[in-house]
Design an enzyme around this catalytic site. Structure first.
Site, short mmCIF file in Angstrom:
data_model
loop_
_atom_site.label_atom_id
_atom_site.label_comp_id
_atom_site.label_asym_id
_atom_site.label_seq_id
_atom_site.Cartn_x
_atom_site.Cartn_y
_atom_site.Cartn_z
CB CYS A 139 4.13 -8.57 17.72
SG CYS A 139 4.50 -7.02 18.57
CB CYS A 197 5.67 -18.94 -13.02
SG CYS A 197 4.62 -18.48 -11.63
#
Length: 429
Positions: A269, A322
């Site tokens: 994690c 973009c």
């Protein structure tokens, strides 16, 4: 025979009567359980109900700067008295949506609540876990509750003046995304657009969802994040068309269309520190307050590297190529607005507002920190550091001979001695 039939009929009537009485008793028991959510056997229903906890005080109608122990806004209103904020009470008109109430988002929600924000809309689908106790805000007794409802129950006690709306769902699904967009449009106190969206999520999929929604709605938002090693983070102000959106300069995982869920390994994690998350949350809320209350300078990007205490600040322009089509539309709209603006060549000197401060017994005053404080009586040309001066001025010496050559200096001394002797002889006569 007839007697037996009568007995059977009476017995059946008794059974029906007992059944009705038992049914009525069960109904009354259910009603009592509904009235007492904390009763045994009703714990599950308690966590799912929209029951609002009872706040510790009544709501305050108008903010006051009165300095008394019972006024929770006296320190906040001091910002207005000192001239930092023009009208602090406007914060009660503002609505902020917080997406993700984990390590950063929960602290952001608490800070905004303590600042007296008008309304908070919280989005998250996760539950509180004991593994979250290394962070701030949540308590062990809240484990198992949904994060948004646990946050609401805590924040109402912190400041009952704040209206809190919660949504326990994942915004990346189709139906929930539509609800998320609808709350951006109509979630404010006046059923209009929210004032700001704050992204405090821990995955790129949710960030892209927030980015898409805000580009579609032309909504200003701020993004935040903490690195997996827990020693760096950032915040970013995003105004569609004016600054880069999250898709303009995407991380490698997003640009490569990689499913980030495939990168996670069992038993591994990400690290998290309450210190790093608190720093990032503080930056985000400070930028939010500057934007909402119009003071100071709103930062476009602030990074944080805890290992070197490095805080880079940047301004990222939008990418004309973009991938988000709505971002390209907003860029064209922004360029059109800039082209239509008239240029005023007349430069007016801004009027300096006097520094406001309260009188106090210690004689403390506010000064302009942009310029060093020097003595007006004598300029600092003595060679000592700024702000220091000698207790007395040294006697000035005759430096006439200091600028002469050795021969000229000897002649000067000889003529001075002859002059002194002549004066002495004249005094004797």
């Amino acid at each position: 025979m007839k007697k037996q039939q009568d007995e059977l009929t009476g017995f059946a009537e008794n059974i029906d009567d007992l059944a009705n009485r038992l049914k009525n008793a069960l109904n009354k028991l259910e009603e009592r359980k509904a009235e007492s959510p904390d009763a045994p056997g009703n714990q599950l229903g308690n966590s799912q109900q929209e029951k609002q906890p009872t706040p510790y005080r009544e709501k305050i109608g108008k903010l006051s700067g009165e300095v008394v122990d019972s006024n929770p806004y006296s320190r906040l209103m001091a910002l207005q008295r000192m001239g930092i904020v023009q009208d602090y009470e406007k914060i009660r008109e503002k609505t902020v949506a917080v997406v993700g109430v984990g390590g950063v988002g929960s602290v952001v929600a608490e800070m905004l609540t303590r600042c007296g924000i008008g309304k908070l809309i919280l989005f998250d689908y996760d539950k509180v876990e004991i593994a979250n106790m290394n962070r701030l805000f949540y308590q062990p007794n809240q484990a198992g509750l949904s994060k948004v409802e646990a946050a609401r129950d805590t924040l109402i006690h912190v400041n009952p003046d704040v209206e809190i709306e919660v949504h326990n769902f994942n915004i990346t699904t189709v139906d929930n995304f539509d609800t998320f967009v609808q709350r951006i449009r109509q979630g404010s106190l006046t059923n209009s657009r929210v004032d700001l969206v704050l992204s405090c999520v821990d995955n790129f999929e949710a960030r892209m969802a927030v980015n898409m929604a805000c580009n579609e709605e032309n909504q200003i938002w701020m993004e935040s994040g903490v690195s997996e090693n827990a020693v760096s983070g950032h915040i970013q102000y995003i105004e569609p068309g004016k600054t880069a959106c999250f898709a303009c300069v995407p991380p490698l995982v997003v640009a490569s269309n990689i499913d980030e869920r495939t990168l996670k390994r069992d038993g591994v994690c990400a690290a998290s520190l309450p210190t790093t998350m608190a720093v990032v949350a503080g930056f985000l809320v400070m930028n939010t307050l500057k934007y909402l209350l119009n003071f100071g300078e709103v930062s476009h990007y602030v990074g944080y590297n805890a290992l070197a205490d490095f805080f880079p600040r940047e301004s990222i322009k939008p990418n004309p190529f973009c991938d988000d089509n709505h971002c390209l539309i907003r860029q064209k709209e922004y360029e059109a607005r800039k082209a239509s603006e008239t240029i005023d060549l007349e430069i007016q000197e801004p009027e300096e507002e006097p520094v406001v401060h309260e009188e106090n017994e210690w004689g403390i005053e506010l000064v302009d920190e942009s310029e060093p404080v020097l003595s007006s009586e004598s300029p600092n040309n003595s060679g000592v550091a700024e702000g220091l001066k000698f207790a007395y001025e040294p006697a000035k010496k005759d430096n006439v001979s200091g600028d002469l050559s050795p021969a000229q200096a000897a002649t000067h001394d000889l003529m001075q001695s002859i002059k002194d002797k002549l004066v002495q002889e004249a005094q004797k006569k």
